[in-house]
Enzyme design. Structure first.
Site, PDB file in Angstrom:
ATOM      1  N   GLY A 178       0.809  -1.215   0.000  1.00  0.00           N
ATOM      2  CA  GLY A 178       0.000   0.000   0.000  1.00  0.00           C
ATOM      3  C   GLY A 178       0.849   1.275   0.000  1.00  0.00           C
TER       4      GLY A 178
ATOM      5  CB  ILE B 163       1.863   4.181   4.773  1.00  0.00           C
ATOM      6  CG1 ILE B 163       0.928   5.389   4.622  1.00  0.00           C
ATOM      7  CG2 ILE B 163       2.901   4.456   5.860  1.00  0.00           C
ATOM      8  CD1 ILE B 163      -0.008   5.624   5.801  1.00  0.00           C
TER       9      ILE B 163
ATOM     10  CB  SER C 283      -5.710   6.866  12.296  1.00  0.00           C
ATOM     11  OG  SER C 283      -6.294   8.037  11.771  1.00  0.00           O
TER      12      SER C 283
ATOM     13  CE1 TYR D  67      -9.134   3.332   8.807  1.00  0.00           C
ATOM     14  CE2 TYR D  67      -9.419   5.606   9.511  1.00  0.00           C
ATOM     15  CZ  TYR D  67      -8.591   4.555   9.166  1.00  0.00           C
ATOM     16  OH  TYR D  67      -7.236   4.725   9.197  1.00  0.00           O
TER      17      TYR D  67
ATOM     18  CE  LYS E 175      -6.540   1.979  11.091  1.00  0.00           C
ATOM     19  NZ  LYS E 175      -5.478   1.051  10.768  1.00  0.00           N
TER      20      LYS E 175
ATOM     21  CG  PHE F 260      -1.583  13.996  13.053  1.00  0.00           C
ATOM     22  CD1 PHE F 260      -1.000  13.112  13.969  1.00  0.00           C
ATOM     23  CD2 PHE F 260      -2.535  14.882  13.536  1.00  0.00           C
ATOM     24  CE1 PHE F 260      -1.348  13.127  15.318  1.00  0.00           C
ATOM     25  CE2 PHE F 260      -2.885  14.908  14.888  1.00  0.00           C
ATOM     26  CZ  PHE F 260      -2.292  14.030  15.780  1.00  0.00           C
TER      27      PHE F 260
ATOM     28  CG  ASN G 274      -7.469  10.883   2.137  1.00  0.00           C
ATOM     29  OD1 ASN G 274      -7.274   9.694   1.899  1.00  0.00           O
ATOM     30  ND2 ASN G 274      -7.971  11.292   3.274  1.00  0.00           N
ATOM     31  CG  LEU G 275      -6.760  18.670   0.301  1.00  0.00           C
ATOM     32  CD1 LEU G 275      -7.964  19.256  -0.420  1.00  0.00           C
ATOM     33  CD2 LEU G 275      -6.293  19.611   1.420  1.00  0.00           C
TER      34      LEU G 275
ATOM     35  NE  ARG H 214      -8.662  17.295   8.850  1.00  0.00           N
ATOM     36  CZ  ARG H 214      -9.651  18.147   9.136  1.00  0.00           C
ATOM     37  NH1 ARG H 214      -9.383  19.318   9.683  1.00  0.00           N
ATOM     38  NH2 ARG H 214     -10.910  17.831   8.884  1.00  0.00           N
TER      39      ARG H 214
ATOM     40  NE  ARG I  73     -14.630  15.062   4.118  1.00  0.00           N
ATOM     41  CZ  ARG I  73     -13.390  14.669   3.812  1.00  0.00           C
ATOM     42  NH1 ARG I  73     -13.151  14.090   2.621  1.00  0.00           N
ATOM     43  NH2 ARG I  73     -12.390  14.843   4.648  1.00  0.00           N
TER      44      ARG I  73
ATOM     45  N   GLY J 210     -19.160  15.264   9.316  1.00  0.00           N
ATOM     46  CA  GLY J 210     -18.172  14.546  10.121  1.00  0.00           C
ATOM     47  C   GLY J 210     -16.816  15.228  10.186  1.00  0.00           C
TER      48      GLY J 210
HETATM   49  P1  NAD Z   1      -3.419   1.473   1.612  1.00  0.00           P
HETATM   50  O1  NAD Z   1      -4.824   1.074   1.346  1.00  0.00           O
HETATM   51  O2  NAD Z   1      -2.640   2.076   0.537  1.00  0.00           O
HETATM   52  O3  NAD Z   1      -2.608   0.242   2.213  1.00  0.00           O
HETATM   53  C1  NAD Z   1      -3.201  -0.777   2.965  1.00  0.00           C
HETATM   54  C2  NAD Z   1      -2.746  -2.097   2.353  1.00  0.00           C
HETATM   55  O4  NAD Z   1      -3.314  -3.168   3.101  1.00  0.00           O
HETATM   56  C3  NAD Z   1      -3.215  -2.265   0.915  1.00  0.00           C
HETATM   57  O5  NAD Z   1      -2.122  -2.643   0.128  1.00  0.00           O
HETATM   58  C4  NAD Z   1      -4.267  -3.374   0.996  1.00  0.00           C
HETATM   59  O6  NAD Z   1      -4.314  -4.138  -0.196  1.00  0.00           O
HETATM   60  C5  NAD Z   1      -3.803  -4.149   2.193  1.00  0.00           C
HETATM   61  N1  NAD Z   1      -4.850  -4.897   2.900  1.00  0.00           N
HETATM   62  C6  NAD Z   1      -6.056  -4.451   3.320  1.00  0.00           C
HETATM   63  N2  NAD Z   1      -6.714  -5.421   3.940  1.00  0.00           N
HETATM   64  C7  NAD Z   1      -5.900  -6.508   3.959  1.00  0.00           C
HETATM   65  C8  NAD Z   1      -6.036  -7.829   4.466  1.00  0.00           C
HETATM   66  N3  NAD Z   1      -7.152  -8.225   5.067  1.00  0.00           N
HETATM   67  N4  NAD Z   1      -5.004  -8.682   4.303  1.00  0.00           N
HETATM   68  C9  NAD Z   1      -3.878  -8.300   3.670  1.00  0.00           C
HETATM   69  N5  NAD Z   1      -3.701  -7.065   3.154  1.00  0.00           N
HETATM   70  C10 NAD Z   1      -4.708  -6.181   3.298  1.00  0.00           C
HETATM   71  O7  NAD Z   1      -3.470   2.459   2.884  1.00  0.00           O
HETATM   72  P2  NAD Z   1      -2.303   3.324   3.528  1.00  0.00           P
HETATM   73  O8  NAD Z   1      -2.643   4.748   3.323  1.00  0.00           O
HETATM   74  O9  NAD Z   1      -0.977   2.827   3.115  1.00  0.00           O
HETATM   75  O10 NAD Z   1      -2.574   3.003   5.058  1.00  0.00           O
HETATM   76  C11 NAD Z   1      -1.864   1.994   5.748  1.00  0.00           C
HETATM   77  C12 NAD Z   1      -2.416   1.902   7.152  1.00  0.00           C
HETATM   78  O11 NAD Z   1      -2.314   3.175   7.775  1.00  0.00           O
HETATM   79  C13 NAD Z   1      -3.900   1.531   7.213  1.00  0.00           C
HETATM   80  O12 NAD Z   1      -4.098   0.673   8.311  1.00  0.00           O
HETATM   81  C14 NAD Z   1      -4.591   2.852   7.447  1.00  0.00           C
HETATM   82  O13 NAD Z   1      -5.809   2.699   8.143  1.00  0.00           O
HETATM   83  C15 NAD Z   1      -3.569   3.583   8.300  1.00  0.00           C
HETATM   84  N6  NAD Z   1      -3.674   5.047   8.202  1.00  0.00           N
HETATM   85  C16 NAD Z   1      -3.664   5.647   6.978  1.00  0.00           C
HETATM   86  C17 NAD Z   1      -3.799   7.033   6.883  1.00  0.00           C
HETATM   87  C18 NAD Z   1      -3.855   7.717   5.549  1.00  0.00           C
HETATM   88  O14 NAD Z   1      -4.413   8.815   5.470  1.00  0.00           O
HETATM   89  N7  NAD Z   1      -3.310   7.143   4.477  1.00  0.00           N
HETATM   90  C19 NAD Z   1      -3.894   7.786   8.050  1.00  0.00           C
HETATM   91  C20 NAD Z   1      -3.876   7.143   9.276  1.00  0.00           C
HETATM   92  C21 NAD Z   1      -3.763   5.765   9.347  1.00  0.00           C
HETATM   93  C1  WQD Z   2      -8.350  17.090   4.736  1.00  0.00           C
HETATM   94  C2  WQD Z   2      -9.034  18.433   4.627  1.00  0.00           C
HETATM   95  C3  WQD Z   2     -11.403  18.287   4.228  1.00  0.00           C
HETATM   96  C4  WQD Z   2     -11.121  16.562   0.214  1.00  0.00           C
HETATM   97  C5  WQD Z   2      -9.013  11.438   6.716  1.00  0.00           C
HETATM   98  C6  WQD Z   2      -9.571  10.403   7.638  1.00  0.00           C
HETATM   99  C7  WQD Z   2      -8.592  10.098   8.721  1.00  0.00           C
HETATM  100  C8  WQD Z   2      -7.206   9.761   8.162  1.00  0.00           C
HETATM  101  C9  WQD Z   2      -6.756  10.725   7.118  1.00  0.00           C
HETATM  102  C10 WQD Z   2      -6.887   7.416   8.073  1.00  0.00           C
HETATM  103  C11 WQD Z   2     -10.381  18.496   5.351  1.00  0.00           C
HETATM  104  C12 WQD Z   2     -10.707  18.947   3.051  1.00  0.00           C
HETATM  105  C13 WQD Z   2     -10.810  17.082   1.454  1.00  0.00           C
HETATM  106  C14 WQD Z   2     -11.733  17.405  -0.759  1.00  0.00           C
HETATM  107  C15 WQD Z   2     -11.649  19.231   0.812  1.00  0.00           C
HETATM  108  N1  WQD Z   2      -7.184   8.482   7.526  1.00  0.00           N
HETATM  109  N2  WQD Z   2     -11.073  18.397   1.746  1.00  0.00           N
HETATM  110  N3  WQD Z   2     -11.963  18.710  -0.416  1.00  0.00           N
HETATM  111  O1  WQD Z   2     -10.551  14.210   6.758  1.00  0.00           O
HETATM  112  O2  WQD Z   2      -8.388  15.002   7.851  1.00  0.00           O
HETATM  113  O3  WQD Z   2      -8.737  12.620   7.459  1.00  0.00           O
HETATM  114  O4  WQD Z   2      -7.796  10.951   6.160  1.00  0.00           O
HETATM  115  O5  WQD Z   2      -6.773   7.173   9.251  1.00  0.00           O
HETATM  116  O6  WQD Z   2      -9.135   9.047   9.450  1.00  0.00           O
HETATM  117  O7  WQD Z   2     -10.780  10.906   8.203  1.00  0.00           O
HETATM  118  O8  WQD Z   2      -8.320  14.073   5.529  1.00  0.00           O
HETATM  119  O9  WQD Z   2      -7.591  14.504   3.226  1.00  0.00           O
HETATM  120  O10 WQD Z   2      -9.981  13.775   3.652  1.00  0.00           O
HETATM  121  O11 WQD Z   2      -9.267  16.056   4.331  1.00  0.00           O
HETATM  122  O12 WQD Z   2     -11.909  20.423   1.068  1.00  0.00           O
HETATM  123  O13 WQD Z   2     -12.077  16.987  -1.853  1.00  0.00           O
HETATM  124  O14 WQD Z   2      -9.339  18.689   3.246  1.00  0.00           O
HETATM  125  O15 WQD Z   2     -12.644  18.908   4.467  1.00  0.00           O
HETATM  126  O16 WQD Z   2     -10.507  19.776   5.895  1.00  0.00           O
HETATM  127  P1  WQD Z   2      -9.101  14.054   6.943  1.00  0.00           P
HETATM  128  P2  WQD Z   2      -8.789  14.534   4.097  1.00  0.00           P
END
Ligand code: NAD
Ligand code: WQD
Length: 338
Positions: A11, A13, A125, A149, A153, A178, A199-200, A231, A292, A294
């Protein structure tokens, strides 16, 4: 030879962390069901970094498959990225999210215990802070969640805390990310969301590259410096480095620690749009749209604990984040299928 197992290593990250680990000389195994990723990501990682990486396809809910991984490889620690992360989808498919994220984590921990692997870095998260009363947010702030979601977490954090209470020889870090953005500076790997980005930053990048006509800015009447949401955006390569530090910390520590990974600085939606345009010399048309549901006004980290405990702090600037996001998007307009 011992390996670091990355669940969800293909994925966004996970692939950046795999790259950082390989560059630091760690042998890596990725175990991913590719439900939200492409095999290309780790193929590109292997082109970027010489090193020892094994890529396996499988689901963390499949206990027998996980056992095989632990049976066949010597694993010293697990970085657990695998999870579903779309907030809106989670409200439509709560059981799927709880099964994948919560049940998947329980299964993983059960197999880890069976093979006496008790070092775990978990992708938590900032969502676990809900609508925080004050910013910057410290790890001690109250936790809550407003969607499945976020609940998943929070539940996993509670489960892992109970696990450590019962079995104190585990070492677990709950890394509370973050808002991860950006891409490796090579432009070879990056964020490749399915369908319309939630996401933004990926939305801005897709508007800039001409795939979407304009960005909707969700609300301009928040109590922030320009009315748009604030953010803590953090470069994914900084985040990856944080995982390395967490693994090194676990080499000598047991118990459980929640640690924020953020920069400590908040930027608004319009700060992001304007910086992206200015640094990359590209237009990002936008319109103001309703809030939006939430969303919260402002969310940024108190990042001191990561520095004191892990010796980690974010190093990349906002300019780096928007430049690297654009390099990835402009070189790969259709992500990994470009
Ligand atoms: P991503 O979707 O790119 O990566 C997640 C990976 O997990 C994917 O490759 C997916 O195929 C794999 N996956 C999902 N379910 C699975 C399962 N049951 N078995 C095996 N593989 C599985 O997401 P990311 O942005 O890289 O996020 C990684 C982690 O970080 C996630 O747990 C996410 O909730 C957390 N996180 C992400 C963000 C963000 O904004 N990207 C923020 C906070 C926390
Ligand atoms: C950022 C800002 C939106 C899209 C989410 C999850 C959180 C975490 C990270 C995993 C906000 C604004 C967004 C758009 C916009 N994920 N926005 N137009 O909401 O902080 O967090 O992703 O854990 O759990 O809730 O991130 O990138 O969606 O939004 O104006 O088309 O951009 O309102 O202020 P958020 P985001």
């Amino acid at each position: 030879m011992t390996h670091i197992l990355l669940t969800g290593g293909a994925g966004y990250i996970g692939s950046h962390t795999a790259l950082a680990l390989l560059r630091a000389g760690y042998p890596v195994i990725s175990f991913d069901n590719y439900s939200n990723s492409s095999t290309s990501a780790l193929e590109r990682v292997t082109q970027l970094a010489a090193g020892n990486i094994t890529t396996l396809s499988g689901d963390i809910r499949d206990e027998a498959a996980l056992r095989e991984v632990f049976r066949q490889h010597k694993i010293s620690a697990v970085v657990h990225f695998a999870g579903l992360k779309a907030v809106g989808e989670s409200t439509e498919m709560p059981l799927h999210y709880y099964d994948n994220n919560v049940a998947g984590t329980v299964t993983l921990c059960r197999v880890m215990r069976e093979f006496n692997v008790k070092k775990l870095v978990f992708s938590s998260s900032a969502t676990v802070y809900g609508d925080a009363k004050t910013v910057p947010i410290a790890e001690s702030a109250p936790r809550s969640a407003t969607n499945p979601y976020g609940q998943s977490k929070l539940m996993i954090e509670l489960i892992l805390e109970d696990l450590v209470k019962a079995e104190p020889d585990w070492g677990i870090t709950l890394l509370r990310y973050f808002n991860p953005v950006g891409a490796d500076s090579s432009g070879q790997i990056g964020e490749d969301p399915n369908g319309i980005p939630n996401n933004l930053m990926p939305f801005i990048a897709q508007v800039a590259v001409g795939q979407r006509p304009k960005l909707s800015v969700f609300g301009d009447d928040y109590p922030t410096h320009d009315g748009t949401g604030v953010r803590d955006y953090i470069h994914v390569s900084d985040l990856a480095a944080g995982h390395l530090k967490a693994l090194q910390y676990l080499e000598t520590h047991q118990g459980i620690e929640a640690i924020n990974l953020g920069t400590g600085t908040g930027y608004s939606v319009l700060d992001m749009v304007k910086t992206f345009s200015a640094i990359n010399q590209v237009a990002v048309p936008y319109q103001i749209a309703p809030r939006r549901p939430g969303d919260i006004a402002s969310c940024y980290a108190k990042p001191d604990k990561a520095l004191s405990l892990l010796g980690w702090q974010a190093e990349k600037t906002l300019d780096d984040m928007v430049r690297d996001s654009w390099r990835w998007q402009s070189q790969n307009p259709n992500g990994y299928s470009s």
